[in-house]
Scaffold this motif. Structure first.
Motif, PDB file in Angstrom:
ATOM      1  N   ALA A   1       0.850  -1.192   0.000  1.00 11.71           N
ATOM      2  CA  ALA A   1       0.000   0.000   0.000  1.00 11.71           C
ATOM      3  C   ALA A   1       0.881   1.235   0.000  1.00 11.71           C
ATOM      4  N   GLY A   2       0.468   2.231  -0.750  1.00 15.11           N
ATOM      5  CA  GLY A   2       1.217   3.480  -0.810  1.00 15.11           C
ATOM      6  C   GLY A   2       0.743   4.347  -1.957  1.00 15.11           C
ATOM      7  N   THR A   3       1.367   5.499  -2.080  1.00 15.35           N
ATOM      8  CA  THR A   3       1.052   6.438  -3.155  1.00 15.35           C
ATOM      9  C   THR A   3       1.944   6.147  -4.358  1.00 15.35           C
ATOM     10  N   ILE A   4       1.331   6.060  -5.539  1.00 13.71           N
ATOM     11  CA  ILE A   4       2.101   5.819  -6.756  1.00 13.71           C
ATOM     12  C   ILE A   4       2.864   7.096  -7.086  1.00 13.71           C
ATOM     13  N   VAL A   5       4.198   7.023  -7.046  1.00  8.93           N
ATOM     14  CA  VAL A   5       5.034   8.191  -7.334  1.00  8.93           C
ATOM     15  C   VAL A   5       5.642   8.124  -8.726  1.00  8.93           C
ATOM     16  N   LYS A   6       5.681   6.929  -9.326  1.00  5.97           N
ATOM     17  CA  LYS A   6       6.266   6.801 -10.660  1.00  5.97           C
ATOM     18  C   LYS A   6       5.756   5.529 -11.302  1.00  5.97           C
ATOM     19  N   MET A   7       5.476   5.594 -12.604  1.00 11.58           N
ATOM     20  CA  MET A   7       5.063   4.419 -13.367  1.00 11.58           C
ATOM     21  C   MET A   7       6.031   4.247 -14.528  1.00 11.58           C
ATOM     22  N   THR A   8       6.735   3.126 -14.538  1.00 14.57           N
ATOM     23  CA  THR A   8       7.686   2.841 -15.598  1.00 14.57           C
ATOM     24  C   THR A   8       7.103   1.781 -16.525  1.00 14.57           C
ATOM     25  N   ALA A   9       7.889   1.412 -17.536  1.00  9.19           N
ATOM     26  CA  ALA A   9       7.425   0.400 -18.483  1.00  9.19           C
ATOM     27  C   ALA A   9       7.291  -0.962 -17.821  1.00  9.19           C
TER      28      ALA A   9
ATOM     29  N   LEU B   1       5.577   2.544  -5.428  1.00  8.73           N
ATOM     30  CA  LEU B   1       4.702   3.059  -4.372  1.00  8.73           C
ATOM     31  C   LEU B   1       5.565   3.620  -3.250  1.00  8.73           C
ATOM     32  N   GLU B   2       5.161   4.760  -2.728  1.00  5.98           N
ATOM     33  CA  GLU B   2       5.844   5.354  -1.576  1.00  5.98           C
ATOM     34  C   GLU B   2       4.912   5.284  -0.377  1.00  5.98           C
ATOM     35  N   THR B   3       5.338   4.599   0.674  1.00  7.78           N
ATOM     36  CA  THR B   3       4.535   4.498   1.881  1.00  7.78           C
ATOM     37  C   THR B   3       4.701   5.761   2.717  1.00  7.78           C
ATOM     38  N   TYR B   4       3.829   5.902   3.716  1.00 14.02           N
ATOM     39  CA  TYR B   4       3.891   7.098   4.543  1.00 14.02           C
ATOM     40  C   TYR B   4       5.063   7.082   5.517  1.00 14.02           C
ATOM     41  N   ASP B   5       5.741   5.940   5.619  1.00 11.10           N
ATOM     42  CA  ASP B   5       6.948   5.917   6.451  1.00 11.10           C
ATOM     43  C   ASP B   5       8.204   6.073   5.614  1.00 11.10           C
TER      44      ASP B   5
ATOM     45  N   PRO C   1       0.172  13.132   5.905  1.00 14.10           N
ATOM     46  CA  PRO C   1      -0.051  14.529   6.325  1.00 14.10           C
ATOM     47  C   PRO C   1      -1.452  14.770   6.877  1.00 14.10           C
ATOM     48  N   ASN C   2      -2.391  13.836   6.630  1.00 12.26           N
ATOM     49  CA  ASN C   2      -3.776  14.012   7.079  1.00 12.26           C
ATOM     50  C   ASN C   2      -4.059  13.078   8.251  1.00 12.26           C
ATOM     51  N   LYS C   3      -4.502  13.647   9.347  1.00  9.79           N
ATOM     52  CA  LYS C   3      -4.852  12.871  10.540  1.00  9.79           C
ATOM     53  C   LYS C   3      -6.302  13.169  10.906  1.00  9.79           C
ATOM     54  N   TYR C   4      -7.223  12.739  10.057  1.00 10.34           N
ATOM     55  CA  TYR C   4      -8.630  13.104  10.248  1.00 10.34           C
ATOM     56  C   TYR C   4      -9.203  12.502  11.523  1.00 10.34           C
ATOM     57  N   THR C   5      -8.943  11.231  11.776  1.00 13.23           N
ATOM     58  CA  THR C   5      -9.528  10.589  12.953  1.00 13.23           C
ATOM     59  C   THR C   5      -9.030  11.244  14.235  1.00 13.23           C
ATOM     60  N   SER C   6      -7.755  11.616  14.264  1.00 13.31           N
ATOM     61  CA  SER C   6      -7.222  12.295  15.447  1.00 13.31           C
ATOM     62  C   SER C   6      -7.928  13.623  15.670  1.00 13.31           C
ATOM     63  N   ASP C   7      -8.127  14.390  14.599  1.00 15.61           N
ATOM     64  CA  ASP C   7      -8.819  15.679  14.733  1.00 15.61           C
ATOM     65  C   ASP C   7     -10.250  15.491  15.220  1.00 15.61           C
ATOM     66  N   VAL C   8     -10.902  14.471  14.673  1.00 12.53           N
ATOM     67  CA  VAL C   8     -12.301  14.222  15.060  1.00 12.53           C
ATOM     68  C   VAL C   8     -12.392  13.806  16.525  1.00 12.53           C
ATOM     69  N   LEU C   9     -11.457  12.998  17.001  1.00 11.78           N
ATOM     70  CA  LEU C   9     -11.475  12.595  18.413  1.00 11.78           C
ATOM     71  C   LEU C   9     -11.269  13.800  19.331  1.00 11.78           C
ATOM     72  N   PHE C  10     -10.415  14.739  18.915  1.00 14.10           N
ATOM     73  CA  PHE C  10     -10.271  15.976  19.688  1.00 14.10           C
ATOM     74  C   PHE C  10     -11.593  16.733  19.744  1.00 14.10           C
ATOM     75  N   LEU C  11     -12.288  16.827  18.627  1.00 16.73           N
ATOM     76  CA  LEU C  11     -13.581  17.521  18.591  1.00 16.73           C
ATOM     77  C   LEU C  11     -14.600  16.822  19.490  1.00 16.73           C
ATOM     78  N   ILE C  12     -14.583  15.478  19.483  1.00 17.13           N
ATOM     79  CA  ILE C  12     -15.509  14.723  20.339  1.00 17.13           C
ATOM     80  C   ILE C  12     -15.215  14.985  21.811  1.00 17.13           C
ATOM     81  N   TRP C  13     -13.927  14.936  22.169  1.00 17.81           N
ATOM     82  CA  TRP C  13     -13.550  15.179  23.571  1.00 17.81           C
ATOM     83  C   TRP C  13     -14.012  16.552  24.037  1.00 17.81           C
ATOM     84  N   ASN C  14     -13.746  17.576  23.239  1.00 14.86           N
ATOM     85  CA  ASN C  14     -14.122  18.934  23.642  1.00 14.86           C
ATOM     86  C   ASN C  14     -15.631  19.094  23.717  1.00 14.86           C
ATOM     87  N   ALA C  15     -16.351  18.481  22.770  1.00 12.87           N
ATOM     88  CA  ALA C  15     -17.813  18.597  22.786  1.00 12.87           C
ATOM     89  C   ALA C  15     -18.409  17.909  24.011  1.00 12.87           C
ATOM     90  N   LEU C  16     -17.909  16.728  24.369  1.00 15.21           N
ATOM     91  CA  LEU C  16     -18.425  16.036  25.551  1.00 15.21           C
ATOM     92  C   LEU C  16     -18.105  16.811  26.823  1.00 15.21           C
TER      93      LEU C  16
END
Length: 419
Positions: free
Chosen positions: A270-278, A283-287, A378-393
């Motif tokens: 799994a990863g982002t396709i950074v180059k396609m050769t013949a 693929l470049e992983t997030y690590d 670069p995107n941490k959506y679940t982390s941001d959402v958990l912060f929003l849940i904590w503050n709302a509760l």
């Protein structure tokens, strides 16, 4: 020969004309060059001919040697008509051409590869021409013939091949980069754009190879027979490479996966396709690791594309509340809080808070939300959402439970002995 030149009026007259032609060229150049610079230089003006004028402007250093060459050529015709001899002035004329070649390589060529060709190919040829030995060397190279099997060619063919091959290689690289830049600006699918770039690259270098073979004088029929024999032998050993190449073409045509997509294969890659050769896709992983995946795997196995054009991805964040909470209020509070996140989408569905079950320590909920992109890197959506849940509760005085256990000791606590 030197004594004959020193005592010959024809030689002295040629030398005098040579010096006079050079001095006249210097005078004319000093008067004409500033005017030419003013006329050609576009200055700060930008128009259709700006790049062309700048290209012509860089050749102004050649005015002096070329003008001296022309004036010397005129003087040579005069001398030959009077004395029927022009060896001295002809030598001087060739020297002016050598100086022009030297200025061209030193001051005009800026590309490192072209400058290298000029230094080791153009200047030696110009030096042989100035010494009058170019025809002799060319004749010797033409008469020397070498052969490889049934293919025979002269050394001059090898020299032409090196020169023509170097120039064709540079032209191929330059034209390929220009064409690629032009194709990149067109409005089309990224996969189709990559396919066009590859097709143009093969066409350019294929045409350059055929031109090079003709320049070297090699019979293409003999190469066809040799290439056919080699192709049959390699065909059995290169089946996988051919399969990957064809799979790469299919991927580019269909556009199922292209550069920039985040994909996950059945094998776990799994990863982002950074180059396609013949042969493969990288693929470049997030690590930061690169994975080379053969193109055939994209055709023969199941591939999940998280970045397909026009699609969004759904994620969920789980949480719990205590049994003392009015759970009827929780969905509205959480959905309103998560909807404030700038990357959370209203389409295809807005945030949805669901009751999942009754746990040992609290009541379990989960909120589902849709975003464009992957919840990693670069995107941490679940982390941001958990912060929003904590503050709302916390803002609504809703307690998040922690595990509690009731310990019952049968028979009561042991009584300590008073004695």
């Amino acid at each position: 020969m030197a004594m004959g030149w020193l005592l010959s009026p024809a030689a002295w007259s040629q030398f005098g004309i040579l010096v006079g032609a050079y001095l006249l060229a210097v005078v004319i150049t000093r008067r004409v060059k500033p005017t030419l610079h003013r006329v050609i230089d576009p200055g700060d003006k930008q128009n259709l001919f700006t790049s062309s004028r700048l290209f012509v402007l860089q050749f102004l250093p050649l005015v002096l040697p070329l003008l001296a060459y022309v004036l010397t050529g005129i003087g040579e015709q005069i001398v030959r008509s009077i004395f029927d001899s022009g060896a001295v002035i002809a030598f001087g004329k060739r020297v002016f051409m050598f100086l022009a070649a030297r200025i061209f390589v030193r001051d005009i060529l800026t590309d490192p590869f072209l400058k290298l060709l000029g230094r080791f190919i153009l200047l030696p040829i110009a030096g042989l021409y100035a010494l009058g030995m170019l025809d002799l060397v060319t004749l010797k190279l033409t008469e020397t013939v070498v052969g490889v099997g049934n293919i025979r060619f002269s050394l001059i063919s090898i020299v032409r091949g090196v020169i023509a091959g170097s120039i064709l290689f540079w032209l191929g690289q330059w034209s390929n980069s220009q064409t690629s830049a032009l194709i990149e600006k067109q409005e089309m699918r990224p996969s189709l754009r990559q396919l066009l770039i590859k097709v143009v690259e093969f066409m350019i270098f294929g045409a350059a190879f055929l031109i090079l073979m003709n320049v070297m004088g090699i019979n293409l029929g003999a190469l066809a027979v040799l290439g056919g024999a080699i192709g049959v032998g390699l065909g059995f050993g290169l089946q996988k490479i051919a399969s990957n190449f064809i799979s790469g073409v299919i991927l580019l045509v269909e556009g199922q996966a292209t550069v920039g997509d985040y994909v996950e294969l059945d094998g776990g890659e799994a990863g982002t396709i950074v180059k396609m050769t013949a042969r493969a896709a990288i693929l470049e992983t997030y690590d930061g690791r690169w994975i080379v995946v053969p193109n055939e795997d994209f055709i023969t196995t199941r591939v999940v594309n998280y970045s397909d054009s026009g699609s969004a991805n759904r994620y969920e964040a789980e949480f719990s509340v205590s049994y003392d909470t009015d759970i009827n209020l929780v969905p509205d509070i959480i959905e309103a809080a998560v909807a404030k996140h700038p990357e959370v989408l209203d389409l295809p569905y807005p945030p949805d808070c669901e009751l999942r079950g009754f746990g040992d320590s609290g009541i379990d909920f989960a909120v589902e939300f849709w975003v464009n992109g992957i919840d990693d890197g670069p995107n941490k959506y679940t982390s941001d959402v958990l912060f929003l849940i904590w503050n709302a509760l916390r803002d609504n005085d809703i307690v998040i439970p922690y595990p509690q256990r009731v310990v019952e000791i049968k028979g009561g606590l042991p009584v300590a002995d008073a004695s």
